[in-house]
Write a protein that holds these residues in place. Structure first.
Motif, PDB file in Angstrom:
ATOM      1  N   UNK A 279       0.958  -1.661  -0.509  1.00 53.61           N
ATOM      2  CA  UNK A 279      -0.145  -0.127   0.112  1.00 53.61           C
ATOM      3  C   UNK A 279       0.917   1.179   0.504  1.00 53.61           C
ATOM      4  N   UNK A 280       1.713   0.982   0.556  1.00 55.05           N
ATOM      5  CA  UNK A 280       3.209   2.221   0.861  1.00 55.05           C
ATOM      6  C   UNK A 280       3.535   2.708  -0.682  1.00 55.05           C
ATOM      7  N   UNK A 281       4.155   1.678  -1.807  1.00 49.75           N
ATOM      8  CA  UNK A 281       4.503   1.945  -2.984  1.00 49.75           C
ATOM      9  C   UNK A 281       3.626   2.183  -3.539  1.00 49.75           C
ATOM     10  N   UNK A 282       2.797   1.602  -3.068  1.00 46.31           N
ATOM     11  CA  UNK A 282       1.358   2.092  -4.672  1.00 46.31           C
ATOM     12  C   UNK A 282       1.137   2.806  -5.188  1.00 46.31           C
ATOM     13  N   UNK A 283       0.943   4.144  -4.612  1.00 43.96           N
ATOM     14  CA  UNK A 283       1.245   5.624  -5.579  1.00 43.96           C
ATOM     15  C   UNK A 283       2.642   6.041  -6.206  1.00 43.96           C
ATOM     16  N   UNK A 284       3.756   5.515  -5.731  1.00 45.37           N
ATOM     17  CA  UNK A 284       5.067   5.247  -6.385  1.00 45.37           C
ATOM     18  C   UNK A 284       4.498   4.616  -7.610  1.00 45.37           C
ATOM     19  N   UNK A 285       3.945   3.562  -7.957  1.00 39.36           N
ATOM     20  CA  UNK A 285       4.107   2.388  -8.708  1.00 39.36           C
ATOM     21  C   UNK A 285       3.253   2.911  -9.881  1.00 39.36           C
ATOM     22  N   UNK A 286       2.148   4.069  -9.324  1.00 40.34           N
ATOM     23  CA  UNK A 286       1.272   4.365  -9.872  1.00 40.34           C
ATOM     24  C   UNK A 286       1.112   4.779 -10.899  1.00 40.34           C
ATOM     25  N   UNK A 287       2.749   6.158 -10.445  1.00 41.85           N
ATOM     26  CA  UNK A 287       2.834   6.850 -10.830  1.00 41.85           C
ATOM     27  C   UNK A 287       4.603   7.081 -11.816  1.00 41.85           C
ATOM     28  N   UNK A 288       5.012   5.861 -11.279  1.00 42.30           N
ATOM     29  CA  UNK A 288       5.962   5.075 -12.272  1.00 42.30           C
ATOM     30  C   UNK A 288       5.092   4.853 -13.900  1.00 42.30           C
ATOM     31  N   UNK A 289       3.901   3.901 -13.421  1.00 45.29           N
ATOM     32  CA  UNK A 289       3.262   2.926 -14.919  1.00 45.29           C
ATOM     33  C   UNK A 289       2.827   4.156 -15.888  1.00 45.29           C
ATOM     34  N   UNK A 290       1.885   5.421 -15.039  1.00 43.97           N
ATOM     35  CA  UNK A 290       1.640   5.694 -16.517  1.00 43.97           C
ATOM     36  C   UNK A 290       2.259   7.280 -15.510  1.00 43.97           C
ATOM     37  N   UNK A 291       3.548   7.225 -15.977  1.00 42.86           N
ATOM     38  CA  UNK A 291       3.908   8.265 -16.154  1.00 42.86           C
ATOM     39  C   UNK A 291       5.439   8.073 -16.832  1.00 42.86           C
TER      40      UNK A 291
END
Length: 183
Positions: A120-132
């Motif tokens: 859960x902690x790393x999800x926003x960073x992973x989402x940003x990596x794969x979207x942008x």
């Protein structure tokens, strides 16, 4: 009976082994499951040592911040995940049910819970990596979130199999305990 150097005993062709005693199935299963759990504990130990090395390098700044990022918050409580593995190892020599149960309970608390929090902690960073396509933390040139998610997935599998085999081992030990009580 045949001796080592002499002929086979008269009247037997070697197929009269059916009457001999066999090792009970729960003992065979116990040995096999202990071996499997030990292998998983050693894999967990490797993951744990790599995580300790990464955290040490990050905190002591032995390499630049671009090479090794600072640890995520979930990595600190995950360091305690070595305790359930040690309890599991301590339960093996004398088939100590209490230690194995404590190992299974503490595995949920010290191993599985930090991994869930980490995902859960790393999800926003992973989402940003794969979207942008933007990453802000790196491990030797790779995106830290990608590498740590791979470690996280591997650790979840190791702990899940460890729990599964521990439960089967516990059932095996209970079977042998129940048989002893009946006699």
């Amino acid at each position: 009976m045949a001796s080592r150097a002499g002929p086979r005993a008269a009247g037997t062709d070697g197929s009269d082994f059916q009457h001999r005693e066999r090792v009970a199935m729960h003992y065979q299963m116990s040995v096999t499951l202990k071996y499997e759990i030990k292998k998983l504990i050693y894999v967990h130990l490797v993951i744990w040592l790599l995580l300790v090395a990464k955290m040490s390098v990050g905190h002591l700044r032995l390499l630049s911040h671009d090479q090794v990022a600072m640890p995520y918050q979930w990595e600190y409580p995950y360091l305690l995940s070595i305790l359930p593995s040690l309890l599991g190892l301590l339960s093996f020599p004398r088939n100590n049910i209490s230690y194995l149960v404590l190992s299974m309970i503490s595995m949920g608390l010290f191993s599985i819970a930090p991994l869930i929090y980490g995902s859960m902690e790393m999800f926003p960073a992973a989402q940003q990596l794969y979207r942008h396509g933007k990453a802000y933390r790196f491990l030797f040139g790779f995106s830290a979130v990608s590498v740590m998610y791979l470690v996280l997935v591997l650790a979840v599998q190791v702990h899940a199999w460890q729990l599964y085999y521990s439960k089967k081992l516990l059932d095996s030990w209970f079977t042998s305990t129940q048989e002893k009580k009946r006699k």
